[in-house]
Write a protein that holds these residues in place. Structure first.
Motif, PDB file in Angstrom:
ATOM      1  N   ALA A   1       0.700  -1.262  -0.097  1.00  0.00           N
ATOM      2  CA  ALA A   1      -0.032   0.100  -0.014  1.00  0.00           C
ATOM      3  C   ALA A   1       1.047   1.320   0.144  1.00  0.00           C
ATOM      4  O   ALA A   1       1.703   1.330   0.890  1.00  0.00           O
ATOM      5  CB  ALA A   1      -1.048   0.056   1.282  1.00  0.00           C
TER       6      ALA A   1
ATOM      7  N   VAL B   1      -1.851  -1.340  -4.100  1.00  0.00           N
ATOM      8  CA  VAL B   1      -2.646  -0.099  -3.976  1.00  0.00           C
ATOM      9  C   VAL B   1      -1.968   0.940  -3.755  1.00  0.00           C
ATOM     10  O   VAL B   1      -1.222   1.199  -2.927  1.00  0.00           O
ATOM     11  CB  VAL B   1      -3.442  -0.430  -2.481  1.00  0.00           C
ATOM     12  CG1 VAL B   1      -4.640   0.057  -2.550  1.00  0.00           C
ATOM     13  CG2 VAL B   1      -3.987  -2.075  -2.362  1.00  0.00           C
ATOM     14  N   GLY B   2      -2.315   1.953  -4.780  1.00  0.00           N
ATOM     15  CA  GLY B   2      -1.344   3.140  -4.879  1.00  0.00           C
ATOM     16  C   GLY B   2      -1.387   3.662  -6.368  1.00  0.00           C
ATOM     17  O   GLY B   2      -1.550   2.825  -7.249  1.00  0.00           O
TER      18      GLY B   2
ATOM     19  N   VAL C   1      -4.935   6.761  -4.512  1.00  0.00           N
ATOM     20  CA  VAL C   1      -5.840   5.897  -3.782  1.00  0.00           C
ATOM     21  C   VAL C   1      -6.016   6.561  -2.137  1.00  0.00           C
ATOM     22  O   VAL C   1      -4.781   6.573  -1.686  1.00  0.00           O
ATOM     23  CB  VAL C   1      -5.443   4.367  -3.844  1.00  0.00           C
ATOM     24  CG1 VAL C   1      -6.396   3.423  -2.770  1.00  0.00           C
ATOM     25  CG2 VAL C   1      -5.433   3.921  -5.135  1.00  0.00           C
TER      26      VAL C   1
ATOM     27  N   MET D   1      -7.847   2.313   0.601  1.00  0.00           N
ATOM     28  CA  MET D   1      -6.744   1.138   1.026  1.00  0.00           C
ATOM     29  C   MET D   1      -7.327   0.059   2.019  1.00  0.00           C
ATOM     30  O   MET D   1      -6.651  -0.898   2.009  1.00  0.00           O
ATOM     31  CB  MET D   1      -5.515   1.811   1.316  1.00  0.00           C
ATOM     32  CG  MET D   1      -4.698   2.607   0.342  1.00  0.00           C
ATOM     33  SD  MET D   1      -3.069   3.401   0.905  1.00  0.00           S
ATOM     34  CE  MET D   1      -2.341   3.883  -0.548  1.00  0.00           C
TER      35      MET D   1
ATOM     36  N   HIS E   1      -8.276  -3.430   1.455  1.00  0.00           N
ATOM     37  CA  HIS E   1      -7.275  -4.363   1.106  1.00  0.00           C
ATOM     38  C   HIS E   1      -6.363  -4.873   1.856  1.00  0.00           C
ATOM     39  O   HIS E   1      -5.910  -6.157   1.900  1.00  0.00           O
ATOM     40  CB  HIS E   1      -6.440  -3.694  -0.046  1.00  0.00           C
ATOM     41  CG  HIS E   1      -7.071  -3.422  -1.266  1.00  0.00           C
ATOM     42  ND1 HIS E   1      -7.750  -4.440  -2.468  1.00  0.00           N
ATOM     43  CD2 HIS E   1      -7.587  -2.154  -2.020  1.00  0.00           C
ATOM     44  CE1 HIS E   1      -8.168  -3.737  -3.289  1.00  0.00           C
ATOM     45  NE2 HIS E   1      -7.998  -2.415  -3.205  1.00  0.00           N
TER      46      HIS E   1
ATOM     47  N   LYS F   1       3.318   3.087   5.913  1.00  0.00           N
ATOM     48  CA  LYS F   1       2.344   1.669   5.925  1.00  0.00           C
ATOM     49  C   LYS F   1       3.019   0.565   6.696  1.00  0.00           C
ATOM     50  O   LYS F   1       1.864  -0.317   6.830  1.00  0.00           O
ATOM     51  CB  LYS F   1       3.128   1.140   4.478  1.00  0.00           C
ATOM     52  CG  LYS F   1       4.275   0.967   3.905  1.00  0.00           C
ATOM     53  CD  LYS F   1       4.681   0.389   2.706  1.00  0.00           C
ATOM     54  CE  LYS F   1       4.554   1.451   1.541  1.00  0.00           C
ATOM     55  NZ  LYS F   1       5.227   2.657   1.993  1.00  0.00           N
TER      56      LYS F   1
END
Length: 313
Positions: A130, A161-162, A195, A200, A203, A227
């Protein structure tokens, strides 16, 4: 998406107009390119100005890093307070610069998670990354590791994710996925668009292992990747680059393992060990450590700082 460098400059006229209308008692600047605007607000509107130093610009290579570091050094002489996200950032401040440590810890999820369990049967082990997606942040290592894992018979699925801001890197990654028939084993959420943290969260909740394969660049190694804090909030064990600061974090939280960030085979091995050794222990470690790294306590420090500055203003 996030603004370009030119857009960040051009928007300042609009920001000044809004600030002139609002006439705030205090402003908090997040990025160094806004420092000249902050100086103007302080001089013209009499506002207190707080600057949020969330990256070690003095360690960033190249002309951009040098320019931002010079801009910061100029600003440290007139800012009312500098907030630093890492204790190591204090070394770049001139002696006597007023500053407050406010770590960038994570927001708690809407529903606090229970420790995770591994999938059974044909359900894939779900890996997640992420954040901003780039080769410097481990894109090639993660995709190559997934290929090696699939060739070894693992049913792993990788979710990125991003936003991947560099078109050339997106093109290379997409070609790699086609060449190795990995499209069905990779989910790209964002890719060309930013995102939000809220988007996020699902996920992270659905994943089994979080990844953080950042290259150990000078402006990375003295900072904690946020993260990792987010992974803890979802009881998510992780594998991260073997940087001393991050290695200590993995050890202290009992939530993850480290490996070389430029060695896909080492990443596969680390994930295998995390899953085979004592996955229940790692996810329990993440869940138990999570409260120490939530935003609540840090937010209280920031509110106290605002109150202090406004009381003396």
């Amino acid at each position: 998406g996030r603004p370009s460098a030119l857009e960040r400059v051009l928007v300042q006229r609009t920001v000044w107009q809004k600030l002139a209308a609002l006439r705030p008692a205090l402003i908090h600047l997040h990025d160094p390119e806004l420092l000249p605007l902050g100086w103007r607000v302080q001089r013209r509107l009499g506002a207190r100005v707080v600057y949020d130093r969330h990256e070690a610009y003095d360690r960033r290579p190249g002309p951009a890093g040098r320019a931002l570091a010079r801009l910061e050094r100029w600003a440290f002489g007139w800012l009312d307070r500098t907030v630093i996200a890492e204790a190591s950032y204090a070394a770049a401040l001139p002696l006597g610069t007023p500053h407050t440590l406010v770590r960038n810890h994570a927001l708690a999820p809407a529903t606090l998670p229970l420790p995770k369990t591994l999938p059974t049967g044909e359900t894939p082990l779900r890996l997640v990354y992420a954040g901003t997606v780039s080769e410097a942040r481990g894109l090639t290592t993660m995709l190559t590791a997934l290929r090696l894992a699939r060739e070894a018979g693992h049913t792993w699925h990788l979710t990125l994710v991003g936003r991947a801001p560099l078109a050339a890197e997106r093109t290379r990654a997409e070609a790699f996925l086609r060449a190795h028939a990995l499209h069905d084993h990779v989910t790209l959420d964002g890719w060309t668009a930013f995102v939000s943290p809220e988007a996020m969260a699902p996920h992270l909740a659905a994943a089994h292992v979080g990844l953080c394969m950042l290259t150990p660049r000078p402006n990375y190694v003295g900072s904690m990747p946020t993260k990792l804090y987010d992974y803890l909030q979802h009881a998510l064990p992780f594998v991260c680059s073997d940087v001393p600061l991050w290695h200590d974090f993995a050890t202290e939280t009992r939530a993850g393992l480290t490996c070389r960030p430029d060695a896909p085979a080492a990443l596969v091995d680390a994930i295998e060990r995390l899953v085979a050794d004592a996955y229940a222990g790692y996810t329990s470690g993440a869940a138990e450590a999570a409260p120490q790294y939530r935003w609540d306590t840090e937010a209280a420090k920031l509110v106290a700082l605002y109150r202090d500055l406004l009381a003396t203003g």
